[in-house]
Design an enzyme around this catalytic site. Structure first.
Site, PDB file in Angstrom:
ATOM      1  N   SER A 140      -5.400  12.638  -2.223  1.00 52.45           N
ATOM      2  CA  SER A 140      -5.913  11.984  -3.463  1.00 52.45           C
ATOM      3  C   SER A 140      -7.100  12.705  -3.716  1.00 52.45           C
ATOM      4  O   SER A 140      -7.990  13.253  -3.045  1.00 52.45           O
ATOM      5  CB  SER A 140      -5.971  10.560  -2.946  1.00 52.45           C
TER       6      SER A 140
ATOM      7  N   TYR B 299      -9.628   5.274   3.962  1.00 56.81           N
ATOM      8  CA  TYR B 299      -8.944   5.881   2.858  1.00 56.81           C
ATOM      9  C   TYR B 299      -9.266   7.262   2.486  1.00 56.81           C
ATOM     10  O   TYR B 299      -8.535   8.291   2.609  1.00 56.81           O
ATOM     11  CB  TYR B 299      -8.522   4.772   1.745  1.00 56.81           C
TER      12      TYR B 299
ATOM     13  N   ILE C  28       5.342   6.142  -6.460  1.00 56.65           N
ATOM     14  CA  ILE C  28       5.548   7.356  -6.563  1.00 56.65           C
ATOM     15  C   ILE C  28       6.662   7.994  -5.715  1.00 56.65           C
ATOM     16  O   ILE C  28       7.310   9.018  -6.277  1.00 56.65           O
ATOM     17  CB  ILE C  28       3.996   8.222  -6.301  1.00 56.65           C
TER      18      ILE C  28
HETATM   19  N1  LIG Z   1      -1.385   5.351  -6.837  1.00 56.79           N
HETATM   20  C1  LIG Z   1      -2.159   6.164  -6.942  1.00 56.79           C
HETATM   21  O1  LIG Z   1      -3.014   5.874  -7.960  1.00 56.79           O
HETATM   22  C2  LIG Z   1      -2.603   7.220  -6.108  1.00 56.79           C
HETATM   23  C3  LIG Z   1      -3.629   7.838  -6.224  1.00 56.79           C
HETATM   24  C4  LIG Z   1      -3.833   9.221  -5.264  1.00 56.79           C
HETATM   25  C5  LIG Z   1      -2.854   9.303  -4.587  1.00 56.79           C
HETATM   26  N2  LIG Z   1      -1.944   8.604  -4.009  1.00 56.79           N
HETATM   27  C6  LIG Z   1      -1.094   8.759  -2.959  1.00 56.79           C
HETATM   28  O2  LIG Z   1       0.304   8.645  -3.288  1.00 56.79           O
HETATM   29  C7  LIG Z   1       1.135   8.156  -2.021  1.00 56.79           C
HETATM   30  C8  LIG Z   1       2.123   6.968  -2.446  1.00 56.79           C
HETATM   31  O3  LIG Z   1       1.480   5.939  -2.912  1.00 56.79           O
HETATM   32  P1  LIG Z   1       1.812   4.862  -3.911  1.00 56.79           P
HETATM   33  O4  LIG Z   1       0.849   4.975  -5.042  1.00 56.79           O
HETATM   34  O5  LIG Z   1       3.160   5.403  -4.638  1.00 56.79           O
HETATM   35  O6  LIG Z   1       1.861   3.381  -3.265  1.00 56.79           O
HETATM   36  P2  LIG Z   1       2.720   2.429  -3.018  1.00 56.79           P
HETATM   37  O7  LIG Z   1       3.261   1.917  -4.214  1.00 56.79           O
HETATM   38  O8  LIG Z   1       2.023   1.366  -2.289  1.00 56.79           O
HETATM   39  O9  LIG Z   1       4.073   3.085  -2.170  1.00 56.79           O
HETATM   40  C9  LIG Z   1       3.428   3.446  -0.721  1.00 56.79           C
HETATM   41  C10 LIG Z   1       4.781   3.700  -0.002  1.00 56.79           C
HETATM   42  O10 LIG Z   1       4.345   3.875   1.382  1.00 56.79           O
HETATM   43  C11 LIG Z   1       5.045   2.846   2.103  1.00 56.79           C
HETATM   44  N3  LIG Z   1       4.438   2.684   3.581  1.00 56.79           N
HETATM   45  C12 LIG Z   1       3.317   2.172   3.696  1.00 56.79           C
HETATM   46  N4  LIG Z   1       3.038   2.005   5.129  1.00 56.79           N
HETATM   47  C13 LIG Z   1       4.017   2.397   5.693  1.00 56.79           C
HETATM   48  C14 LIG Z   1       4.383   2.621   7.165  1.00 56.79           C
HETATM   49  N5  LIG Z   1       3.548   1.946   7.879  1.00 56.79           N
HETATM   50  N6  LIG Z   1       5.494   3.287   7.307  1.00 56.79           N
HETATM   51  C15 LIG Z   1       6.358   3.706   6.292  1.00 56.79           C
HETATM   52  N7  LIG Z   1       6.016   3.569   5.112  1.00 56.79           N
HETATM   53  C16 LIG Z   1       4.904   2.990   4.712  1.00 56.79           C
HETATM   54  C17 LIG Z   1       5.319   2.129   1.406  1.00 56.79           C
HETATM   55  O11 LIG Z   1       6.362   1.094   1.871  1.00 56.79           O
HETATM   56  P3  LIG Z   1       6.383  -0.549   1.891  1.00 56.79           P
HETATM   57  O12 LIG Z   1       7.080  -0.845   0.505  1.00 56.79           O
HETATM   58  O13 LIG Z   1       7.132  -1.196   3.017  1.00 56.79           O
HETATM   59  O14 LIG Z   1       5.038  -1.059   1.848  1.00 56.79           O
HETATM   60  C18 LIG Z   1       5.803   2.377   0.144  1.00 56.79           C
HETATM   61  O15 LIG Z   1       6.905   2.999   0.035  1.00 56.79           O
HETATM   62  C19 LIG Z   1       0.107   7.687  -1.070  1.00 56.79           C
HETATM   63  O16 LIG Z   1       0.014   8.400   0.022  1.00 56.79           O
HETATM   64  C20 LIG Z   1      -1.083   7.448  -1.931  1.00 56.79           C
HETATM   65  O17 LIG Z   1      -2.186   7.755  -1.083  1.00 56.79           O
HETATM   66  C21 LIG Z   1      -1.831   7.425  -4.793  1.00 56.79           C
END
Ligand SMILES: NC(=O)c1ccc[n+]([C@@H]2O[C@H](COP(=O)([O-])OP(=O)(O)OC[C@H]3O[C@@H](n4cnc5c(N)ncnc54)[C@H](OP(=O)(O)O)[C@@H]3O)[C@@H](O)[C@H]2O)c1
Ligand SMILES: *[C@@H]1O[C@H](CO)[C@@H](O)[C@H](O)[C@H]1NC(C)=O
Length: 316
Positions: free
Chosen positions: A173, A200, A51
Site C-alpha cells: 500500500s 498497518y 480486491i
Molecule cells: N482498500 C484499499 O484502499 C487498499 C489500499 C491499499 C492496499 N490495500 C491492500 O489490499 C489488500 C486487500 O484488501 P481489501 O481492501 O480488499 O480489504 P477487504 O475487503 O477487507 O478484504 C481483505 C481480505 O483479507 C481477508 N483476511 C483478513 N484477515 C485474514 C486472516 N486472518 N486470514 C485469512 N484471510 C484474512 C478477509 O477475509 P474476511 O472476509 O474473512 O475478513 C478478506 O477476504 C490488503 O492487503 C490491503 O492492505 C487496500
C-alpha cells in the site's frame, strides 16, 4: 440573477475539479492484456472479499484454476459460488486459511501441496487494518499482512519453482509511506486506532521489503515477484474503525475506486508478459513506481527477512 450565475459557475468549477481528480486518481489504469491462464493454478489469500474477489473473477475468466484461501467457511463458500457464476469457470475452490495462526498456515500449506499438483501464481492479498494480538502473540496487522504470508510463501516456494515461470504478487500500500521497521517493537501487539494505523503502515512497508529480498533470492529461478499499491479502493478494509470515522470521512468514498478497478494492478502483475526483469519492484496503476526511501533499503530488507525467519521458527 447574479448570485445564481455565481452559484452555477461555482458548481461547474467543483464538478470540473472532481472530474479532474476522478480521472487522475480514481479511475484506474486497466490491465489490457488478454493472457490466457488455461492449465495454470492461482492461489489468492483473502479471495472472498474486496480486491481479492475481483482479482479472482478476472483470473478465473482467463481459465485458471483458482484456489481461494479464506478464514471463514461460509463467507468463502458464498464468494466461491459468486466467482464461479461471474467467471463461468467451475474450477474455483475454497481452502481454509487463517493467517492469524501460524499453525493454520502450516496446515494449509501441507494440504494444498498434497491436493494441488500446480502453483503458478501466488497472490498474497489478504490484509487487515486492525489492532490486537494473534494466537501466536504477535501484532495482528504485522502477522496477517506480513509474517504469515512470509511463512506461506516459504512453504510453497518449491512448488512455484517447479512450475516456473511462476509469480508471487504481494499487496502492499502507499501507506508504507509512514511505515518504519523497528525490530524492537514491530512484532509486538499494539492497541487502539492510532497504533493500528502505525502497525498497518509498518506491515505494508514490510511487504515491499519482502518482495525486494525475495526477488534477490529468486534470481535465476524464473520465479518472479512484485509488490503493489492497488489505489484507494472501496472495500471492507476499514471495518474495524469507529463509526465516527465514517461519518467524518464519509465523503472520501467519492475518491475511492471500485473493486474491479482496484484489482487491475494485481491482475497486471500476475499476468503481463515481459515484466519479469522488474522482479522485486513496486507497482502502482499497472506501472513500476519508486517507493519511499525506507522501502528501497536492501540492508533493511535482508535484516527483515532474517528477523521473520526467526519469528516463524525457520531459524533459531
Ligand atoms: N482498500 C484499499 O484502499 C487498499 C489500499 C491499499 C492496499 N490495500 C491492500 O489490499 C489488500 C486487500 O484488501 P481489501 O481492501 O480488499 O480489504 P477487504 O475487503 O477487507 O478484504 C481483505 C481480505 O483479507 C481477508 N483476511 C483478513 N484477515 C485474514 C486472516 N486472518 N486470514 C485469512 N484471510 C484474512 C478477509 O477475509 P474476511 O472476509 O474473512 O475478513 C478478506 O477476504 C490488503 O492487503 C490491503 O492492505 C487496500
Ligand atoms: C528459465 O527460463 C529460460 C527461458 O525459458 C530457460 O532457458 C531456463 O532454463 C530457465 N531456468 C530455470 C532455472 O528454469
Amino acid at each position: 440573477m447574479e448570485a445564481l450565475g455565481a452559484l452555477g459557475a461555482g458548481a461547474a468549477l467543483l464538478l470540473g475539479l472532481y472530474a479532474l481528480l476522478y480521472y487522475n486518481f480514481v479511475a484506474a489504469t486497466r490491465c489490457r492484456n488478454a493472457v490466457s491462464l488455461r492449465g495454470k493454478t492461482v492461489l489468492i489469500t483473502g479471495g472472498n472479499a474486496g480486491i481479492g474477489k475481483a482479482t479472482a473473477v478476472d483470473l478465473a475468466r482467463r481459465g485458471a484454476r483458482v484456489v481461494l484461501a479464506c478464514r471463514d467457511k461460509a463467507r468463502g463458500e458464498s464468494a466461491m459460488y459468486d466467482i464461479r457464476r461471474e467467471s463461468g469457470n467451475s474450477e474455483v475452490i475454497l481452502m481454509i486459511l487463517d493467517l492469524g495462526s501460524l499453525n493454520s498456515v502450516r496446515a494449509f500449506a501441507q494440504s494444498f501441496l498434497e491436493s494441488e499438483p500446480r502453483l503458478d501464481i501466488l497472490i498474497n492479498n489478504a490484509g487487515i487494518f486492525q489492532a490486537g494480538q494473534t494466537a501466536d502473540g504477535f501484532d495482528r496487522a504485522f502477522q496477517v499482512n506480513h509474517l504469515a504470508h512470509f511463512l506461506l510463501t516459504h512453504l510453497l516456494l518449491d512448488r512455484l519453482k517447479r512450475c516456473a515461470p511462476s509469480r508471487i504478487v504481494i499487496l502492499s500500500s502507499s501507506a508504507h509511506m509512514y511505515g518504519k521497521i523497528d525490530f524492537r517493537t514491530i512484532h509486538k501487539p499494539a492497541e487502539g486506532m492510532w497504533k493500528a494505523l502505525r502497525s498497518y503502515g509498518n506491515s505494508k512497508l514490510a511487504n515491499i521489503l519482502h518482495a525486494r529480498e525475495l526477488a534477490n533470492r529468486l534470481e535465476g529461478t524464473n520465479v518472479t515477484c512484485y509488490a503493489l499499491h492497488p489505489g484507494s479502493v472501496r472495500t471492507e478494509l476499514g471495518r474495524s474503525f469507529p463509526r465516527w470515522v465514517f461519518r467524518v470521512f464519509g465523503f472520501m468514498k467519492l475518491f475511492r475506486r471500485d473493486c474491479d478497478a482496484g484489482a487491475q494492478t494485481s491482475i497486471y502483475c500476475a499476468t503481463e508478459e515481459g515484466i519479469e526483469r522488474l522482479s522485486g519492484w513496486y507497482f502502482v496503476d499497472c506501472q513500476p513506481k519508486v517507493p519511499w526511501p525506507q522501502a528501497r533499503d536492501d540492508q533493511l530488507a535482508k535484516k527483515l527477512w532474517e528477523f521473520s525467519e526467526r519469528l516463524v521458527g525457520l531459524t533459531t
